[in-house]
Design an enzyme around this catalytic site. Sequence first.
Site, short mmCIF file in Angstrom:
data_model
loop_
_atom_site.label_atom_id
_atom_site.label_comp_id
_atom_site.label_asym_id
_atom_site.label_seq_id
_atom_site.Cartn_x
_atom_site.Cartn_y
_atom_site.Cartn_z
N PRO A 88 0.77 -1.28 0.08
CA PRO A 88 -0.24 0.03 -0.02
C PRO A 88 0.94 1.15 0.30
O PRO A 88 0.35 2.44 -0.59
CB PRO A 88 -0.84 -0.25 1.23
CG PRO A 88 -0.28 -1.41 2.15
CD PRO A 88 0.70 -2.10 1.07
N GLU A 115 2.81 -7.54 8.31
CA GLU A 115 3.33 -6.12 8.06
C GLU A 115 4.10 -5.62 7.03
O GLU A 115 4.33 -4.73 6.80
CB GLU A 115 3.88 -5.44 9.32
CG GLU A 115 3.03 -5.43 10.82
CD GLU A 115 1.69 -4.79 10.53
OE1 GLU A 115 1.93 -3.85 9.82
OE2 GLU A 115 0.70 -5.28 11.13
N ARG A 160 -4.39 -8.94 -20.18
CA ARG A 160 -5.31 -8.76 -21.25
C ARG A 160 -4.57 -7.75 -22.20
O ARG A 160 -5.22 -7.80 -23.19
CB ARG A 160 -6.52 -8.45 -20.71
CG ARG A 160 -6.56 -7.06 -20.00
CD ARG A 160 -7.92 -6.59 -19.31
NE ARG A 160 -9.17 -6.29 -20.08
CZ ARG A 160 -9.25 -5.30 -20.78
NH1 ARG A 160 -8.51 -4.30 -20.43
NH2 ARG A 160 -10.28 -5.13 -21.43
N ASP A 175 -10.84 1.39 -23.83
CA ASP A 175 -11.39 1.15 -22.39
C ASP A 175 -10.97 2.40 -21.60
O ASP A 175 -10.11 3.37 -21.89
CB ASP A 175 -10.45 0.36 -21.61
CG ASP A 175 -10.84 -1.35 -22.12
OD1 ASP A 175 -11.95 -1.54 -22.18
OD2 ASP A 175 -9.94 -2.45 -21.88
N1 SAM Z 1 1.84 -2.46 7.33
C1 SAM Z 1 1.52 -2.44 6.02
C2 SAM Z 1 1.32 -0.67 5.65
O1 SAM Z 1 0.44 -0.20 6.16
O2 SAM Z 1 1.55 -0.41 4.56
C3 SAM Z 1 0.32 -3.13 5.25
C4 SAM Z 1 0.63 -4.49 5.04
S1 SAM Z 1 -0.60 -5.41 4.49
C5 SAM Z 1 -1.76 -5.94 5.84
C6 SAM Z 1 -0.01 -6.96 4.07
C7 SAM Z 1 0.48 -7.27 2.60
O3 SAM Z 1 -0.72 -6.99 1.77
C8 SAM Z 1 1.27 -6.20 2.02
O4 SAM Z 1 2.87 -6.48 2.26
C9 SAM Z 1 1.14 -6.06 0.59
O5 SAM Z 1 1.92 -7.16 0.06
C10 SAM Z 1 -0.32 -6.39 0.45
N2 SAM Z 1 -1.25 -5.28 0.47
C11 SAM Z 1 -1.97 -4.67 1.05
N3 SAM Z 1 -2.57 -3.57 0.55
C12 SAM Z 1 -2.20 -3.60 -0.61
C13 SAM Z 1 -2.51 -2.49 -1.53
N4 SAM Z 1 -3.35 -1.46 -1.49
N5 SAM Z 1 -1.73 -2.65 -2.89
C14 SAM Z 1 -0.70 -3.77 -2.95
N6 SAM Z 1 -0.40 -4.64 -2.00
C15 SAM Z 1 -1.24 -4.54 -0.98
#
Ligand code: SAM
Length: 240
Positions: A88, A115, A160, A175
């Site tokens: 994220p 995390e 795609r 698109d």
């Molecule tokens: N502690 C992290 C933070 O606040 O940025 C969030 C970790 S999340 C619970 C666990 C995993 O989910 C991340 O390491 C990532 O691989 C994935 N993930 C969660 N949200 C995501 C998003 N919006 N985009 C891409 N990957 C995501």
Amino acid sequence: MRIDVVTIFPQYLDALRISLIGRATGAGLIDLHVHDLREWTNDRHRTVDDTPYGGGPGMVMSPEPWGAALDDVRARADAAPLLVIPTPSGTRFTQSTAAAWSGVPRLVFACGRYEGIDSRVAQHYSNAPDWQGVAEVSIGDYVLAGGEAAVLVIVEALGRLIPGVLGNQESAADDSFAPGAMADLVEGPVFTKPVNWRGLEVPEVLLSGHHGQIATWRAAEAERRTVQMRPDLLPDPPEA
Ligand code: SAM
């Protein structure tokens, strides 16, 4: 294109074996390999995480299994891969990222959990000579439980766009967000038979057979819907 996905939940990626992307893998347009990160652990419990330095809740994925897995997966094909780490906190994955990555010969995805992955993994592979660098990308401003769902989204979006995957390649050019005329627009409304459904009529112009007028109407509707639904895409977005 070769795609490797490293995850602690390999079954999560089974969805890539069905529908459009499943057919693309079946046809050899995508060479998909899914790996269980725990294969690269050495202890009885197949541990992939540990407590965070600095304290705080949750666990962090350890760099050792990730390093071992990524080095090993790297060696399984010649092409130097781009390492994609969904997070994220990454830059936003968009349609233009999908278009760019649809032409990359090899992608390796690292699915975080808990995390996230120890930050030194991204740091290390950014400078590793036999890799094409690291892309840390977010699929949106929300937090998932793991990177697997993000990988499904990313692979479907880029897959795609690989030539030969869509029956009609032109459909991708119209698109929402498609690079070119649609780059900052969403698509307008679409209709099919019957002409009248529950008292609602298909717009007359779409029945006219007049290609020029239909194209003009579609462009205007794309603009109208963008203003209505996604004003943030406009050159001068209104203040929130
Ligand atoms: N502690 C992290 C933070 O606040 O940025 C969030 C970790 S999340 C619970 C666990 C995993 O989910 C991340 O390491 C990532 O691989 C994935 N993930 C969660 N949200 C995501 C998003 N919006 N985009 C891409 N990957 C995501």
